[in-house]
Design an enzyme around this catalytic site. Structure first.
Site, mmCIF file in Angstrom:
data_model
loop_
_atom_site.group_PDB
_atom_site.id
_atom_site.type_symbol
_atom_site.label_atom_id
_atom_site.label_comp_id
_atom_site.label_asym_id
_atom_site.label_seq_id
_atom_site.Cartn_x
_atom_site.Cartn_y
_atom_site.Cartn_z
ATOM 1 N N LYS A 90 0.973 -1.168 0.140
ATOM 2 C CA LYS A 90 -0.064 0.075 -0.002
ATOM 3 C C LYS A 90 0.866 1.253 0.016
ATOM 4 O O LYS A 90 1.984 1.215 0.788
ATOM 5 C CB LYS A 90 -0.768 -0.131 1.179
ATOM 6 C CG LYS A 90 -1.861 1.096 1.473
ATOM 7 C CD LYS A 90 -3.154 0.862 0.756
ATOM 8 C CE LYS A 90 -4.070 2.049 0.532
ATOM 9 N NZ LYS A 90 -3.584 2.876 -0.679
ATOM 10 N N GLN A 111 7.335 3.893 3.714
ATOM 11 C CA GLN A 111 5.886 3.562 3.821
ATOM 12 C C GLN A 111 5.733 2.215 4.561
ATOM 13 O O GLN A 111 4.584 2.185 5.423
ATOM 14 C CB GLN A 111 5.296 3.209 2.400
ATOM 15 C CG GLN A 111 3.840 3.450 2.153
ATOM 16 C CD GLN A 111 3.271 4.631 2.299
ATOM 17 O OE1 GLN A 111 3.741 5.592 1.635
ATOM 18 N NE2 GLN A 111 2.352 4.758 2.878
ATOM 19 N N LYS A 114 5.620 3.248 8.188
ATOM 20 C CA LYS A 114 4.750 4.085 8.436
ATOM 21 C C LYS A 114 3.254 3.368 8.470
ATOM 22 O O LYS A 114 2.586 3.418 9.559
ATOM 23 C CB LYS A 114 4.419 5.134 7.382
ATOM 24 C CG LYS A 114 3.260 5.931 7.325
ATOM 25 C CD LYS A 114 3.173 6.889 6.080
ATOM 26 C CE LYS A 114 4.254 7.640 5.784
ATOM 27 N NZ LYS A 114 4.156 8.549 4.603
ATOM 28 N N LYS A 126 5.398 1.883 -3.263
ATOM 29 C CA LYS A 126 5.169 3.327 -3.796
ATOM 30 C C LYS A 126 5.525 2.957 -5.384
ATOM 31 O O LYS A 126 6.183 1.977 -5.685
ATOM 32 C CB LYS A 126 6.222 4.119 -3.109
ATOM 33 C CG LYS A 126 5.996 5.688 -3.196
ATOM 34 C CD LYS A 126 5.168 6.103 -2.334
ATOM 35 C CE LYS A 126 4.624 7.463 -2.504
ATOM 36 N NZ LYS A 126 4.132 7.888 -1.336
ATOM 37 N N GLY A 165 -2.804 8.178 -4.326
ATOM 38 C CA GLY A 165 -2.186 9.535 -4.594
ATOM 39 C C GLY A 165 -0.927 9.906 -3.963
ATOM 40 O O GLY A 165 -0.568 9.388 -2.884
ATOM 41 N N ASP A 166 -0.092 10.726 -4.576
ATOM 42 C CA ASP A 166 0.901 11.636 -3.983
ATOM 43 C C ASP A 166 1.176 12.694 -4.678
ATOM 44 O O ASP A 166 0.294 13.314 -5.274
ATOM 45 C CB ASP A 166 2.150 10.458 -3.919
ATOM 46 C CG ASP A 166 3.196 11.025 -3.118
ATOM 47 O OD1 ASP A 166 3.277 11.099 -1.967
ATOM 48 O OD2 ASP A 166 4.285 11.808 -3.562
ATOM 49 N N THR A 209 -4.423 13.332 5.352
ATOM 50 C CA THR A 209 -2.974 13.497 5.897
ATOM 51 C C THR A 209 -2.531 14.942 6.681
ATOM 52 O O THR A 209 -1.935 14.910 7.600
ATOM 53 C CB THR A 209 -2.106 13.551 4.437
ATOM 54 O OG1 THR A 209 -2.397 12.225 3.891
ATOM 55 C CG2 THR A 209 -0.675 13.307 4.850
ATOM 56 N N ASN A 240 -2.590 19.101 -1.703
ATOM 57 C CA ASN A 240 -3.304 18.141 -0.859
ATOM 58 C C ASN A 240 -2.912 18.423 0.711
ATOM 59 O O ASN A 240 -3.814 18.808 1.772
ATOM 60 C CB ASN A 240 -3.606 17.031 -1.222
ATOM 61 C CG ASN A 240 -4.216 15.877 -0.217
ATOM 62 O OD1 ASN A 240 -3.774 15.525 0.683
ATOM 63 N ND2 ASN A 240 -5.491 15.865 -0.627
ATOM 64 N N SER A 380 -6.756 5.514 3.961
ATOM 65 C CA SER A 380 -6.848 4.924 2.639
ATOM 66 C C SER A 380 -7.426 3.270 3.304
ATOM 67 O O SER A 380 -7.954 2.639 2.494
ATOM 68 C CB SER A 380 -5.516 4.991 1.871
ATOM 69 O OG SER A 380 -5.502 5.882 1.136
#
Ligand code: NDP
Length: 447
Positions: A90, A111, A114, A126, A165-166, A209, A240, A380
């Protein structure tokens, strides 16, 4: 530094000396682990560090697409499936000209830890492309997204890998990517998060976020017996994460005085109020304009071309929300000079190692992104749960869960830091707690 860590780092540097961001991220995490590795030899015996620093799988592919002039363009596409010990891969997709394998490996590696902190069952990954959506028409972005998903679809799935997204991948891009996935596989899978509400998205995902980072800052302040109300903040970025950071600061009675983009920074000493923020959202998300335009509308504010926010004004806290390594040594020194007492990272790895040293040397309370910006991926995870149950929770329900998760991440990082002899060091606490969960799961599952 623990000998095992030193050996693995040396080997990594010799093999991929050009992957600077990845080496930086790996060194930050691994150097935090000495205490846990000294206490238990099972990690070295099972070669856990050697396995953790290599992605389980890397997919690289060509993305040919057609621009508005009818010309064929070719970009590079990637998905780095880093670690699936605790759940499906993810992590977001980044579309930005700076994207390369080293950057995606750094983001995928971060990630993993996290996601482990979020309390939800998600592995780390990613992906992205060196495609630049800036200045492209909707038609060109759709053409690119269709071509990107034409290859990616075969590597992802609701129990395999669920991108989001990023930078450069917002609601519009997720829509095109999801549409193309669905056309190809003929199945309405929960295979991307950050979807719009009408077609499987979760309330509060866009906000998560930024909101989560402010909740985390609130928790850190509470430990010090302080409230966020009345505090002044330097925020970078205007995408964002930055937008919803400013929104939550306003809701909690704090004041953001800066926002930026890659061209420069706006300083508004009166605060970026909810009304001004709505204007910024429209500028960035609808008109796709630049922050320089802010001062034409709000005449008392100032715009600094080419500048970052960190040396522009005194404030209580800094919430970097743009990109990696945006606070370097000189910027960190400027933050100290400007009276900053807390840094909570909305972006991934926005502080260089030298900047982090300055924070510690000056008693700045510091939250690493993998803890403080985990609210996005956590929500998410909540979007995936709602999709699996085929129902939607209300905003209040999702926000309450997000808030609970951020409190829990804070508690875990805080308590783990103390347990391993570095009280107040959220970086060590987050790295150790994330590591133990993933490493122990890897050992349980063999190889
Ligand atoms: P967006 O694309 O929405 O916004 C990015 C913002 O950062 C824009 O204002 C952009 O300016 C600015 N920016 C990008 N690159 C640079 C640069 N090299 N120098 C200065 N400014 C730059 O991205 P997000 O808000 O989603 O992401 C921001 C950060 O937060 C990233 O580090 C991302 O990895 C991290 N993050 C995002 C999550 C999410 O849920 N979206 C979750 C967790 C972390 P411009 O408009 O000029 O490009």
């Amino acid at each position: 530094m623990n000998k095992y860590v030193a050996r693995v780092m040396e080997d990594l540097k010799a093999k991929q000396p050009w992957e600077k961001e990845f080496l930086q991220a790996a060194e930050e995490v691994l150097s935090s682990l000495s205490a846990v590795l000294d206490r238990d030899s099972k990690y070295e015996k099972n070669k856990i560090l050697e396995r953790m620093v290599v992605p389980e799988r890397i997919i690289m592919f060509q993305v040919p697409w057609v621009d508005d002039k009818g010309q064929i363009q070719v970009n590079q596409g990637y998905r780095v499936q880093f670690n699936s010990a605790i759940g499906p891969y993810k992590g977001g997709l980044r579309f930005h000209p700076s994207v390369n394998l080293g950057i995606l490996k750094f983001l995928g590696f971060e990630q993993v830890f996290k996601n482990a902190l979020t309390t939800l069952p998600m592995g780390g990954g990613k992906g992205g492309s060196n495609f630049d959506p800036k200045g492209k028409s909707d038609n060109e972005v759709r053409s690119f997204c269709n071509a990107f998903m034409r290859e990616l679809y075969r590597h992802i799935g609701p129990s395999t890998d669920v991108p989001a997204g990023d930078i450069g991948v917002g609601g519009r891009e997720i829509g095109y990517l999801f549409g193309q996935y669905k056309r190809i596989v003929n199945s309405y899978d929960s295979v991307l998060t950050g979807k719009a509400l009408n077609w499987g998205g979760s309330l509060i995902r866009p906000e998560a976020t930024g909101y989560g980072n402010v909740y985390f800052a609130q928790e850190m302040l509470a430990v010090k017996g302080e409230s966020i109300e009345g505090k002044t903040a330097l925020v970078s970025g205007s995408g964002n994460v930055a937008q919803y950071t400013v929104e939550k600061l306003n809701q909690l009675g704090a004041k953001a005085i800066t926002m930026s983009d890659s061209n420069g920074t706006v300083l508004d000493m009166d605060g970026i109020t909810p009304e001004k923020l709505e204007w910024v959202k429209n500028l960035k998300n609808v008109k796709r304009g630049r922050m320089a335009e802010y001062v034409k509308k709000f005449k008392k504010a100032k715009y600094f071309e080419g500048a970052r926010p960190w040396a522009l004004a005194k404030a209580d806290m800094a919430l970097p929300s743009a990109t990696q390594n945006e606070i370097e040594l000189k910027d960190a020194k400027a933050l100290v000079k400007g009276g900053i007492k807390l840094v909570s990272e909305g972006a991934n790895m926005p502080s260089t190692p030298e900047a982090i040293e300055v924070y510690f040397a000056n008693n700045i309370t510091y939250a690493p992104g993998k803890a403080s910006n985990a609210g996005g991926v956590a929500t998410s995870g909540l979007e995936m749960s709602q999709n699996a149950m085929r129902l939607s929770w209300t905003s209040e329900e999702v926000d309450e869960k997000l808030h609970g998760i951020m409190k829990s991440i804070h508690k875990t990082a805080y308590e783990t830091a103390a347990e391993y002899g570095t009280p107040g060091n959220y970086m060590n606490g987050a790295n150790i707690a994330g590591f133990k969960k993933v490493a122990d799961s890897m050992i349980d599952q063999g190889f």
